[in-house]
Design a protein around this motif. Structure first.
Motif, PDB file in Angstrom:
ATOM      1  N   GLU A 104       0.835  -1.203   0.000  1.00 43.44           N
ATOM      2  CA  GLU A 104       0.000   0.000   0.000  1.00 43.44           C
ATOM      3  C   GLU A 104       0.870   1.255   0.000  1.00 43.44           C
ATOM      4  O   GLU A 104       1.448   1.612   1.025  1.00 43.44           O
ATOM      5  N   GLN A 125      -6.665   5.242   8.887  1.00 48.28           N
ATOM      6  CA  GLN A 125      -5.410   5.287   8.132  1.00 48.28           C
ATOM      7  C   GLN A 125      -4.938   6.732   7.961  1.00 48.28           C
ATOM      8  O   GLN A 125      -5.723   7.624   7.664  1.00 48.28           O
ATOM      9  N   ASN A 165     -14.408  -1.982   0.966  1.00 43.64           N
ATOM     10  CA  ASN A 165     -13.963  -0.988   1.959  1.00 43.64           C
ATOM     11  C   ASN A 165     -14.839   0.245   1.812  1.00 43.64           C
ATOM     12  O   ASN A 165     -14.968   0.765   0.697  1.00 43.64           O
ATOM     13  N   TYR A 217     -11.392  -4.040  -9.927  1.00 47.46           N
ATOM     14  CA  TYR A 217     -11.213  -3.138  -8.790  1.00 47.46           C
ATOM     15  C   TYR A 217     -11.937  -1.836  -9.112  1.00 47.46           C
ATOM     16  O   TYR A 217     -11.821  -1.312 -10.217  1.00 47.46           O
TER      17      TYR A 217
END
Ligand code: 16C
Length: 262
Positions: A104, A125, A165, A217
């Motif tokens: 990431e 995050q 997410n 994605y």
């Protein structure tokens, strides 16, 4: 063909990977229910005006230019094919927080705010600062599940898997003036493709060399505050491409010595 596609996508149902139900189950169901259908909406169909932004071998990245109140919120979609691992293995790897910082590139640090169940975790995050703009942070729930009745590509074996997410609020992380709260809706959907004929009942003979993982994605990210549109668009295209390449090679390495899990 649009009404037909919508009817097919309407049938998609998600099944928890592990369960049990928890306090955010209704919220998770609502998000996953909507986003699983959105991910499968073909970029070629409808009046979505998707443009191919980047192509490299099996990887294709599409984007739809969109601004809300002057802030760039371009929806992104990408497809990729990764050799030598299954849909389940790729989704598991994307979901696994312990290896996140290996691939990431947008994250400086993160912490778990709530482990709701083995398949549902809430994260805070801190993203890497893009000089000279204010640093961004996100709070989101990450959920891994199986999808049933999803459209199946040719030569697919096993199930369709998804990690969803989505941003949420959490009382332990109030919004402060130090950082900008960005929001996201992200879906990673994976399906296993087999490159040889397998007779029914012979599935146990399938090896790593026989399979590839097809990835779809989708990301809807709102940076949460103004930044120059050209900067946001350049970073978004660069980061989604880097992400797909990096997670693919890291996941391939991670499963190499393990038996294939379909
Ligand atoms: O899905 C990905 N990762 C997951 C686990 O971390 C999770 C994260 C989503 C990313 C949300 C980005 C929020 C804004 C970040 C601020 C920019 C930092 C850039 C640092 C560059 C060194 O679902 C993989 C994520 C792949 C990247 C997706 C595209 C990101 C769009 C970024 C928009 C740029 C805004 C810049 C504002 C100055």
């Amino acid at each position: 063909a649009q009404p037909q596609i919508e009817a097919v996508l309407e049938d998609i149902v998600h099944k928890p990977y592990t369960g049990p139900e928890h306090k955010l189950t209704p919220l998770v169901n609502e998000h996953v229910g909507k986003y699983s259908k959105y991910v499968f909406e073909p970029v070629e169909s409808g009046d979505g005006n998707w443009q191919l932004a980047h192509e490299d071998g099996d990887m294709k990245v599409y984007r739809r230019e969109l601004e809300e109140d002057g802030v760039v919120v371009d929806p992104l979609k990408a497809q990729h094919i990764v050799k030598g691992l299954s849909a389940f293995e790729m989704c598991k790897y994307f979901f696994d927080k312990d290896t996140r910082l290996d691939w990431e590139g947008t994250v400086e640090s993160f912490k778990v705010l709530d482990k709701l169940a083995d398949d549902s975790v809430v994260f805070h995050q801190l993203h890497k600062r893009v000089w000279p703009s204010t640093q961004r942070e996100t709070v989101f729930c990450s959920h891994i599940c199986m999808l049933t009745n999803a459209p199946r590509p040719e030569n697919m074996v096993g199930h369709t898997w998804m990690v969803c997410n989505f941003s949420m609020e959490h009382p332990s992380v109030p919004i402060t003036s130090k950082m900008i709260r960005a929001t996201l809706n992200v879906g990673l959907v994976c399906q296993t493709i087999i490159n040889r004929q397998v007779e029914p009942g012979q599935e146990s003979s399938i090896t790593r060399d026989d399979v590839s993982c097809k990835i779809i994605y989708a990301a809807n990210v709102n940076p949460g505050g103004w930044a120059p549109p050209s900067v946001v668009r350049t970073i978004a295209k660069r980061e989604i491409t880097k992400f797909l390449k990096k997670i693919s090679s890291c996941a391939q390495k991670a499963v190499l010595e393990q038996p294939l899990t379909l």
